[in-house]
Motif scaffolding. Structure first.
Motif, short mmCIF file in Angstrom:
data_model
loop_
_atom_site.label_atom_id
_atom_site.label_comp_id
_atom_site.label_asym_id
_atom_site.label_seq_id
_atom_site.Cartn_x
_atom_site.Cartn_y
_atom_site.Cartn_z
N UNK A 83 1.20 -1.07 0.54
CA UNK A 83 -0.22 0.06 -0.27
C UNK A 83 1.19 1.42 -0.05
N UNK A 84 2.49 1.20 0.05
CA UNK A 84 2.77 2.65 0.36
C UNK A 84 3.83 2.36 -0.87
N UNK A 85 3.60 1.87 -1.55
CA UNK A 85 3.63 2.04 -3.35
C UNK A 85 3.12 3.28 -4.50
N UNK A 86 1.87 3.36 -3.70
CA UNK A 86 1.36 3.72 -4.24
C UNK A 86 1.86 5.74 -4.53
N UNK A 87 1.94 6.31 -3.15
CA UNK A 87 2.94 7.10 -2.26
C UNK A 87 4.40 7.43 -3.27
N UNK A 88 4.59 6.60 -3.16
CA UNK A 88 6.42 6.12 -3.91
C UNK A 88 6.22 6.45 -5.18
N UNK A 89 5.28 6.09 -6.17
CA UNK A 89 5.49 6.19 -7.21
C UNK A 89 5.38 7.62 -7.45
N UNK A 90 4.08 8.01 -7.25
CA UNK A 90 3.21 9.45 -7.37
C UNK A 90 4.80 10.78 -6.88
N UNK A 91 5.88 10.83 -6.23
CA UNK A 91 6.47 11.37 -5.77
C UNK A 91 7.95 11.22 -5.91
N UNK A 92 7.83 9.78 -7.09
CA UNK A 92 9.05 9.62 -7.35
C UNK A 92 8.91 9.62 -9.16
N UNK A 93 9.90 9.60 -9.73
CA UNK A 93 9.78 9.14 -11.36
C UNK A 93 9.99 7.84 -11.34
N UNK A 94 8.84 6.79 -11.23
CA UNK A 94 8.34 5.49 -11.60
C UNK A 94 8.41 5.08 -13.08
N UNK A 95 8.32 4.95 -13.99
CA UNK A 95 8.59 4.86 -15.71
C UNK A 95 7.48 3.54 -15.69
N UNK A 96 7.55 1.90 -15.26
CA UNK A 96 7.34 0.94 -15.08
C UNK A 96 7.09 0.03 -13.72
N UNK A 97 5.76 -0.50 -14.05
CA UNK A 97 5.24 -1.17 -12.38
C UNK A 97 5.19 -2.18 -13.22
N UNK A 98 6.29 -3.70 -12.53
CA UNK A 98 5.96 -4.77 -12.63
C UNK A 98 5.54 -5.54 -11.51
N UNK A 99 4.65 -6.07 -11.89
CA UNK A 99 3.38 -6.76 -10.76
C UNK A 99 3.24 -8.42 -10.72
N UNK A 100 4.00 -9.27 -9.56
CA UNK A 100 4.00 -10.28 -9.08
C UNK A 100 2.53 -11.06 -9.42
N UNK A 101 1.74 -11.26 -10.28
CA UNK A 101 0.49 -12.06 -10.09
C UNK A 101 0.21 -13.06 -8.91
N UNK A 102 1.40 -13.77 -8.26
CA UNK A 102 1.05 -14.81 -7.39
C UNK A 102 0.91 -14.21 -5.95
N UNK A 103 1.49 -12.94 -5.72
CA UNK A 103 1.94 -12.17 -4.46
C UNK A 103 0.19 -11.37 -4.06
N UNK A 104 -0.29 -10.57 -5.23
CA UNK A 104 -1.30 -10.17 -4.91
C UNK A 104 -2.90 -10.89 -5.10
N UNK A 105 -3.60 -10.03 -4.84
CA UNK A 105 -5.28 -10.89 -5.35
C UNK A 105 -5.28 -9.87 -5.92
N UNK A 106 -6.87 -10.21 -6.68
CA UNK A 106 -7.45 -9.64 -7.80
C UNK A 106 -8.12 -7.79 -7.34
N UNK A 107 -8.13 -8.12 -6.26
CA UNK A 107 -8.69 -6.18 -6.16
C UNK A 107 -7.47 -5.63 -6.11
N UNK A 108 -6.22 -6.14 -5.27
CA UNK A 108 -5.22 -5.11 -5.08
C UNK A 108 -4.22 -5.39 -6.60
N UNK A 109 -4.52 -6.31 -8.00
CA UNK A 109 -4.53 -5.41 -9.25
C UNK A 109 -4.96 -5.24 -10.32
N UNK A 110 -6.53 -5.29 -9.59
CA UNK A 110 -7.01 -4.11 -10.59
C UNK A 110 -7.13 -2.52 -10.06
N UNK A 111 -6.47 -2.28 -8.69
CA UNK A 111 -6.49 -1.17 -8.10
C UNK A 111 -4.84 -0.20 -8.48
N UNK A 112 -3.90 -1.56 -9.00
CA UNK A 112 -2.60 -0.77 -9.24
C UNK A 112 -2.52 -0.34 -11.05
#
Length: 447
Positions: free
Chosen positions: A175-204
């Motif tokens: 849940x801290x990833x959102x603020x980090x991405x907002x406050x830093x220059x991030x071009x790409x996010x790689x999401x490990x599907x095995x570690x996240x729920x469907x709701x978390x993935x959709x939110x991301x």
């Protein structure tokens, strides 16, 4: 690649300049015509478009997709000579081949310089993308191996996961990833599907879409993946194809087939034309029976065909069931010589010319052995996705001839599968050269 929209147009322009300048300088009499100029340039553009030559990925290197370079050169050469027949031009094949060689070598040099300068530019800090990973599983280590190569232009900032870690690249819970991405220059996010729920993935996904950040999904870790895997879309449904092979494309198949026909024709014309009578006479003088040994073997898609060899053994009833062994009593004197030098395999160039075999590919086995190995060796039949070859990757790595222990056939199959999944014309050429060197130097398993 990020901020590199001009790279492809620039490369196309450089290539066309090389082609036109070379033809203008070295073959002016065939070039000084508007029809020829348009034909050469249009041919290049159409061929490169057809084989998807120019689009480049961030992790592409000089030898990545090099088979496309070889395919392009072969097809363009055919188109180049076709112009001579249509225009009734006087052709000097040897000289025109030199002209084409100049074009191709110059383009390869440009390609090398391009990737060399691109790598330097990225190492110095240019043309990079900043990435973070959401979730940690066993694939993170493999992805890091890519991210940690500066010439590829990635800047890995770290990962988020709900299981705390002392790693210096651990950035906090998901849940801290959102603020980090907002406050830093991030071009790409790689999401490990095995570690996240469907709701978390959709939110991301929603968050990244709304913040102009690219998101990429690393599929669930089920250990089912292969080197030949790719994703196909059926509508908007992603389908994982575990066997997307290089030779599935028409361009690759035609390229390999043209190479086989040309190569086998030269061998038949300049070697077998005189070798067959000589070896045939020696075989007949020593033992009764045919000059050629003909045996049913399994080829591409497990289809049977007759494989030809010079007969190296006395006629016997075990020929179709028992593999040659060291100091085999069935072996004749001339047979020992032709097997040691691999001359016994040369009639298979007739199989290549007929289309049953290829110059390079997994070696064909007798039908009895195929039936045995398909039930005892994992993924054995994958090797049958390609035409069998006179030589192959397994053979130049020492796995030829008799299967003494089970690891012999397992390793042979592993190398055959690697070849099928990673085929390129350049790989074929390397295998042929290594085969010739092995034949000259002698091989321990050649008996």
């Amino acid at each position: 690649m990020k901020r590199s929209v001009l790279i492809i147009p620039f490369s196309i322009l450089i290539h066309l300049v090389i082609i036109n300048l070379t033809l203008f300088t070295l073959s002016y009499e065939t070039y000084n015509n508007m029809v020829s100029i348009v034909y050469y340039n249009l041919s290049w553009l159409l061929i490169t478009f057809a084989i998807d030559f120019y689009p480049t990925k961030r992790n592409e290197r000089f030898f990545t997709n090099f088979h496309k370079v070889l395919s392009l050169f072969l097809i363009f050469s055919l188109a180049y000579f076709t112009n001579f027949s249509f225009r009734n031009l006087t052709i000097y094949p040897a000289y025109q081949l030199k002209v084409l060689l100049v074009i191709f070598v110059t383009i390869i040099i440009y390609r090398y310089i391009f990737y060399y300068l691109r790598d330097i530019y990225r190492v110095e800090g240019g043309n990079f993308v900043s990435v973070v990973v959401i979730g940690r599983d066993r694939k993170l280590k493999k992805i890091r191996q890519i991210f940690d190569q500066p010439e590829l232009g990635y800047r890995y900032k770290g990962y988020f996961d709900n299981h705390p870690s002392k790693s210096i690249t651990y950035l906090g819970e998901v849940d801290k990833a959102f603020d980090f991405i907002r406050n830093n220059v991030v071009d790409e996010v790689y999401c490990m599907v095995s570690r996240l729920s469907s709701d978390q993935i959709n939110e991301l996904i929603a968050f990244c879409d709304n913040n102009l950040v690219k998101i990429k999904m690393v599929p669930d870790n089920k250990e089912i993946y292969t080197r030949a895997m790719n994703v196909e879309l059926f509508g908007n449904v992603p389908i994982l194809n575990l066997r997307k092979l290089p030779l599935d494309t028409d361009v690759a198949r035609y390229t390999k087939r043209i190479f086989d026909v040309v190569f086998s024709s030269l061998v038949i014309l300049f070697i077998l034309s005189w070798l067959i009578p000589v070896i045939g006479l020696l075989i007949k003088l020593e033992s009764r029976g045919p000059i050629f040994f003909k045996q049913k073997r399994h080829g591409v898609n497990k289809q049977s065909f007759f494989c030809y060899k010079f007969r190296s053994m006395a006629v016997n009833k075990e020929a179709d069931t028992k593999m040659m062994t060291k100091n085999d009593a069935r072996l004749t004197k001339i047979g020992k010589f032709i097997r040691k030098t691999s001359i016994d395999e040369l009639p298979q160039f007739i199989n290549v010319f007929n289309g049953d075999m290829s110059v390079v590919g997994p070696r064909p086995h007798m039908e009895a052995h195929t039936r045995e190995y398909e039930n005892s060796v994992d993924k054995y039949l994958v090797r049958h996705y390609a035409k069998p070859g006179i030589t192959g990757l397994a053979q130049i790595k020492g796995y030829r001839g008799e299967v003494v222990v089970k690891s012999d056939i397992i390793n042979r199959t592993r190398l055959d599968i690697f070849y099928v999944e990673k085929w390129s014309l350049l790989l074929d050429v390397k295998i042929i050269i290594k085969t010739v060197l092995n034949a000259i130097g002698g091989e321990e398993n050649a008996y």
